[in-house]
Design a protein around this motif. Structure first.
Motif, PDB file in Angstrom:
ATOM      1  N   ALA A 134       0.955  -1.147   0.030  1.00 20.35           N
ATOM      2  CA  ALA A 134      -0.144   0.181   0.129  1.00 20.35           C
ATOM      3  C   ALA A 134       0.982   1.331   0.009  1.00 20.35           C
ATOM      4  N   PHE A 135       0.383   2.380  -0.271  1.00 18.68           N
ATOM      5  CA  PHE A 135       1.065   3.665  -0.391  1.00 18.68           C
ATOM      6  C   PHE A 135       0.207   4.692   0.670  1.00 18.68           C
ATOM      7  N   ILE A 136       1.027   5.362   1.200  1.00 20.77           N
ATOM      8  CA  ILE A 136       0.539   6.618   1.893  1.00 20.77           C
ATOM      9  C   ILE A 136       1.069   7.786   1.299  1.00 20.77           C
ATOM     10  N   TYR A 137       0.435   8.734   0.652  1.00 19.62           N
ATOM     11  CA  TYR A 137       0.812   9.910   0.009  1.00 19.62           C
ATOM     12  C   TYR A 137       0.601  11.168   0.961  1.00 19.62           C
ATOM     13  N   VAL A 138       1.706  11.519   1.560  1.00 18.66           N
ATOM     14  CA  VAL A 138       1.644  12.893   2.493  1.00 18.66           C
ATOM     15  C   VAL A 138       1.997  14.063   1.786  1.00 18.66           C
TER      16      VAL A 138
END
Length: 213
Positions: A134-138
């Motif tokens: 998964a990816f968390i885009y901050v």
């Protein structure tokens, strides 16, 4: 009070004002196909706009040996909770520069949280289950959301003015997509079209091959 909604994103805010407009952002590939899971960051260009308040909490769930959602857009300073809804344990980690961390083996009886205080892309994995991704885009932008299966992001209750839009996708080729500028008028819906150049092979989570997890 006018509510501000980000469709297919985990953040919801509000803003107090009389003049409000809506914005529909459509993101497509270079072939014209809808681009799901594209993260759109929205930054006002017009000075003095009173923007919606941004939620500083979000959730990245582990369920059915998968991360949910696959892409989570958040603003800098957001605290993310990592609940484990599976009957077995997970060990979530990231080696990404904006936030390196490891949540040691934990099950349903444990709640873990991480605060993401630097902008950037954080790729997630599980040391126990290699299929999980998964990816968390901050984002540093004051507003951020992601597109749905139709490649659409709808924002409502925005103050009229000029905004700059940038887009990111986990499967984009090297190089950033071209940002766009859009002007919102009072009580009128505006639309913006953005294009991303994606790899032919997508990075996706797959269900585990071994049902015995």
């Amino acid at each position: 009070m006018t509510r501000f909604f980000v469709i297919c994103s985990l953040f919801l805010g509000a803003f107090s004002g009389v003049n409000a407009a809506s914005l529909q952002v459509n993101v497509q590939t270079k072939d014209g196909a809808a681009a799901e899971n594209a993260v759109v960051s929205i930054t006002p260009i017009t000075l003095g706009l009173v923007l919606p308040e941004v939620e500083n909490a979000a959730t990245m769930t582990q369920k059915d040996t998968l991360f949910r959602p696959f892409v989570l857009p958040i603003s800098v300073g957001t605290t993310v909770t990592f609940p484990n809804l599976d009957e077995f344990r997970h060990q979530v980690y990231s080696f990404s520069k904006p936030k390196r961390f490891e949540l040691r083996l934990y099950g349903q009886d444990t709640t873990n949280t991480i605060t993401f205080d630097k902008p950037g892309i954080v790729a997630l994995g599980c040391n126990i289950h290699d299929n999980m991704l998964a990816f968390i885009y901050v984002s540093e932008a004051p507003l951020v959301g992601k597109t749905d299966v139709n490649g659409t992001l709808l924002l409502e209750g925005l103050p009229a003015g000029e905004y700059g839009l940038s887009v990111w996708h986990p499967d984009e080729k090297k190089g950033k997509a071209v940002p766009v500028t859009v002007t919102l008028d009072d009580a009128v819906q505006a639309s913006a079209l953005m294009t991303v150049d994606l790899r032919s092979v997508r990075r996706e989570q797959q269900p585990p091959a071994d049902e015995g997890y």
